[in-house]
Design an enzyme around this catalytic site. Structure first.
Site, short mmCIF file in Angstrom:
data_model
loop_
_atom_site.label_atom_id
_atom_site.label_comp_id
_atom_site.label_asym_id
_atom_site.label_seq_id
_atom_site.Cartn_x
_atom_site.Cartn_y
_atom_site.Cartn_z
N ASP A 113 0.81 -1.22 0.00
CA ASP A 113 0.00 0.00 0.00
C ASP A 113 0.85 1.27 0.00
OD1 ASP A 113 -2.60 1.33 0.15
OD2 ASP A 113 -1.82 2.06 2.05
N HIS A 140 -2.79 -1.36 -4.15
CA HIS A 140 -2.92 0.10 -4.27
C HIS A 140 -2.82 0.37 -5.76
CE1 HIS A 140 -1.94 4.42 -2.97
NE2 HIS A 140 -1.90 4.43 -4.29
N HIS A 163 -9.10 1.37 -1.48
CA HIS A 163 -9.56 2.73 -1.82
C HIS A 163 -9.87 3.01 -3.29
CE1 HIS A 163 -5.28 2.87 -2.54
NE2 HIS A 163 -4.95 3.12 -1.29
N ASP A 169 -8.53 4.46 5.43
CA ASP A 169 -7.18 4.85 4.98
C ASP A 169 -6.61 5.94 5.89
OD1 ASP A 169 -4.82 4.98 3.61
OD2 ASP A 169 -5.64 5.81 1.76
#
Lengths: 438, 311
Positions: A164, A191, A244, A318
């Site tokens: 990430d 990510h 995300h 996050d």
């Protein structure tokens, strides 16, 4: 009914547990740090509880009682950047936000790419206010060059692996990561931002970046990365979790992959269903700088649609603390990321529930049950025998997020001064009250 | 009539009357700098800091001269010799200098948004001398001043901005200012050097320089930074010159009484030929002269403006 010894009894609350399909007023019994029972209030419970020691009873009248919330994407900064956050302070923030479990990302100093660092985090978390599950690195030092000792990491207890903050740019290496993680039945968290397309950007690429003269991170950089990892996952199997998701195209890619039966799950961060890139030019607030960046209204709507139709399985903050002096610099120089643990529930209530997109039961699925399933964690339900991780929410209580409320060491929230509804009243982890709202 | 803000951060959102006020004021100073004794006492006692975090020849000397001709005390800051090299933050650097009592700051920085950031750090009046690829308002003001001097107006003129539109703060400030003043604006360059959704500025967009120049009054060249070619933004300087270089032949497409402008520094032989740069229609050196007058006007109009006076 014989009066057994309960450590805590929660009564008069509306219990919502999607895993049990349960949504009604009920009594929850806690003993030995576990759920000892969940029953509807009846004559016999009333008789038992009316004579029960008062200090063992928590009156949840008017409140919603849910499984302890689980945030599968946080940065606790320890080891290495304890000036920005520690495991203890991050877990206080978690408890303050209603979270009883968090999964912490490995981009610490040193990187969590070895057993010792995993053990260090576990040891530090023992006395913290939330359970901490560790996500290990995919590649050594997060450099994207060679695989970390994933078998060792799993032995030490990591629940997933991720680089990430970095995309594993080399597709062959990512393929091996997926194949390797598959042996251990853990998800690999991507990510998804192509470095060549997004590398130097500081905000979403749109007319706003054009107007402000800032380097952009185009949406297509995320879409391509998600599509690549979906295709790799389809090819080699394994479990892909997309961190995300921020773009309409990314949501659509995941939707199609799920239709095709590929084993992919996804999370959305509150800022991606709340904030838009036109907010940056107002005051160049570096607290709005985050990767992937806040996007456009169209993307916000697509994220919400993805949450509604189940394309996006869960909501994760996050949470990314950065010290005040690190953020108090030129926009280009500022590190990316914002606090999230204490504002996630308020944003879910204000942006999603109040606007009619999600029911409370949906929200609990996205914040507790699904996260537990994705990371294969205990909890996420109030079923008998589950850990006594419980969140009590005062659903219509209005509140304003103020600097003094921040439990993190850092203060990098763009939501200071924002008004929310839906406030955490109690957070209970392992049967212990770890947070009590004012 | 006065300026609404006590800072000049950009031309976006600056009203027509304000731009007119600056240009009209600059006319007065333009006369003064032609005098044998070019100095007036207007800013006597005020101290101006020139904070240049990026190399600059023209803008920096232009501001320094403007300050000296207004009798301000001016000090200049070069990052190469400062504590910035020791890792001091921007906020600490400027607050330390302001603690020595300064009144105004001219700032040039490679990051967009720094002039706004300084308004949050300091009490001084802030003037943007170019921030990243965001804005360069005094350059656009001097460009407009130069055009207005020649044509007596800006309304209804057709101005073409050719070159590296994407990485040009001069382009953005020119677009805002010229449109506010009633000119019609177009941008032209290789599509790789046009920023995303550039048409949303309300400008016409061309990739063909011939189509862009056709029927225009003013062509203002946005310089090509040669490192962009290394970054793969266009294949070669040769191809750039062939497709977008301003040559005498291409000038024929412009209206009669056309004007050639360039904010400098020029890459002669790449974006503009020698004969065009030095031709009769070129006002490139006139731009530089006017720059001093325009900056005097901006310094004068902002000087002494405090928070409570702004609307």
């Amino acid at each position: 009914m014989k009066a057994p010894e309960y450590d805590l009894v929660i009564r008069n609350g509306r219990v919502i547990d999607p895993a049990l399909g349960f949504e009604q007023e009920a009594v929850i019994f806690v003993a030995g740090g576990r759920i000892a029972g969940i029953v509807k209030e009846s004559k016999s419970t009333k008789k038992l509880l009316d004579n029960y020691p008062e200090d063992k009873i928590l009156d949840a009248a008017g409140m919603i009682v849910t499984p302890g919330l689980i945030d599968i994407h946080v940065h606790l900064r320890e080891p290495g950047r304890e000036y920005a956050e520690t495991i203890a302070s991050g877990c206080r923030a978690a408890a303050g936000g209603g979270f009883t479990s968090v999964c912490c990302m490995p981009n610490t100093f040193p990187v969590i790419d070895n057993q010792e660092t995993v053990q260090f985090v576990h040891a530090r978390a023992e006395k913290a206010d939330a359970r901490v599950y560790v996500i290990g690195a995919i590649t050594k030092s997060l450099k994207g060059e060679e695989l970390a000792e994933i078998g060792d990491l799993v032995k030490a207890g990591v629940v997933a692996i991720s680089d990430d903050g970095n995309f594993v740019q080399n597709p062959e290496l990512m393929r091996r990561g997926l194949e390797y993680a598959k042996m251990f039945h853990i998800p690999i968290v991507t990510h998804a931002e192509d470095k060549y397309l997004c590398g130097e950007g500081v905000m979403n690429e749109s007319f706003e970046s054009t107007r402000l003269g800032m380097k952009g991170r185009p949406a297509v950089g995320e879409v391509i990365a998600i599509l690549r990892d979906i295709k790799l996952c389809e090819f080699v199997g394994g479990r892909l979790h997309v961190a995300h998701v921020s773009t309409a195209g990314g949501v659509e890619a995941i939707r199609q992959a799920k239709k095709a039966g590929i084993h992919v799950t996804a999370e959305a961060a509150p800022h991606h269903f709340t904030l838009t890139d036109d907010m940056i030019g107002v005051a160049f607030d570096t607290n709005l700088k985050v990767n992937p960046p806040v996007r456009t209204q169209k993307d916000v709507e697509a994220i919400i649609e993805g949450l509604v139709d189940g394309t996006i399985d869960c909501i994760a903050s996050d949470h990314a603390p950065h010290a005040e002096e690190e953020k108090d610099v030129e926009f280009d120089k500022a590190p990316s990321g914002m606090l999230g643990l204490q504002t996630t529930l308020g944003l879910v209530k204000t942006q999603l529930i109040d606007k009619g997109y999600l029911s409370w039961a949906d929200a609990v699925s996205k914040l507790a049950y699904n996260p537990a399933r994705i990371m294969n964690l205990p909890g996420g339900t109030l079923n008998e025998g589950a850990p006594a991780d419980i969140t009590l929410i005062d659903p219509e209580r209005k509140w304003t997020f103020r600097d003094k409320d921040i439990k993190s060491i850092s203060r990098n929230s763009p939501y200071l001064g924002w008004k929310f509804s839906g406030k955490v009243a109690f957070t209970i982890a392992g049967g212990r009250i770890v947070y009590r709202g004012e | 009539m006065s300026l609404r803000s006590r800072h000049l951060i950009g031309l976006e959102g600056v009203a027509r009357e304000e731009i007119k006020l600056i240009l009209d004021t600059a006319e007065t100073f333009r006369e003064i700098i032609e005098r044998p004794i070019k100095k007036v006492p207007t800013l006597r006692g005020l101290t101006v800091l020139n904070l240049f975090y990026e190399p600059s020849t023209r803008t920096r000397i232009s501001f320094e001269l403007a300050e000296k001709r207004l009798s301000a005390d001016s000090i200049s800051f070069a990052t190469a010799t400062s504590s910035v090299k020791k890792g001091e933050s921007l906020r600490d650097t400027v607050q330390n200098i302001e603690a020595m009592k300064i009144d105004m700051v001219v700032v040039r920085h490679s990051s967009a948004g720094v002039p706004y950031y300084l308004t949050q750090c300091l009490d001084s009046n802030i003037i943007n001398g170019g921030d990243g690829t965001h804005e360069h308002p005094t350059q656009a003001l001097l460009d407009m001043f130069t055009i207005r001097r020649k044509y007596g107006k800006l309304d209804g003129l057709r101005v073409i901005l050719v070159g590296d539109v994407k990485h040009s703060r001069v382009t953005r400030s020119n677009i805002w200012g010229l449109k506010t003043m009633g000119a019609s604006v177009a941008v032209c360059g290789p599509s790789t050097l046009l920023p995303y959704e550039v048409e949303k500025f309300g400008v016409d967009v061309y990739t063909s320089i011939e189509e862009a120049l056709d029927g225009a009054d003013v062509v203002n060249i946005m310089r090509i930074q040669l490192e962009r070619q290394q970054a793969g933004m266009f294949p070669s300087q040769r191809e750039y010159t062939n497709l977008w270089g301003l040559t005498r032949e291409r000038l024929r497409l412009l209206n009669k009484n056309y004007t050639v402008m360039h904010p400098g520094p020029m890459n002669r032989g790449v974006e503009i030929t020698n004969e065009v740069a030095d031709g009769d229609a070129s006002v490139i050196l006139e731009q530089v002269t006017n720059g001093v007058a325009v900056r005097m006007a901006v310094l004068y109009l902002l000087s002494g403006k405090k928070e409570e006076e702004t609307q």
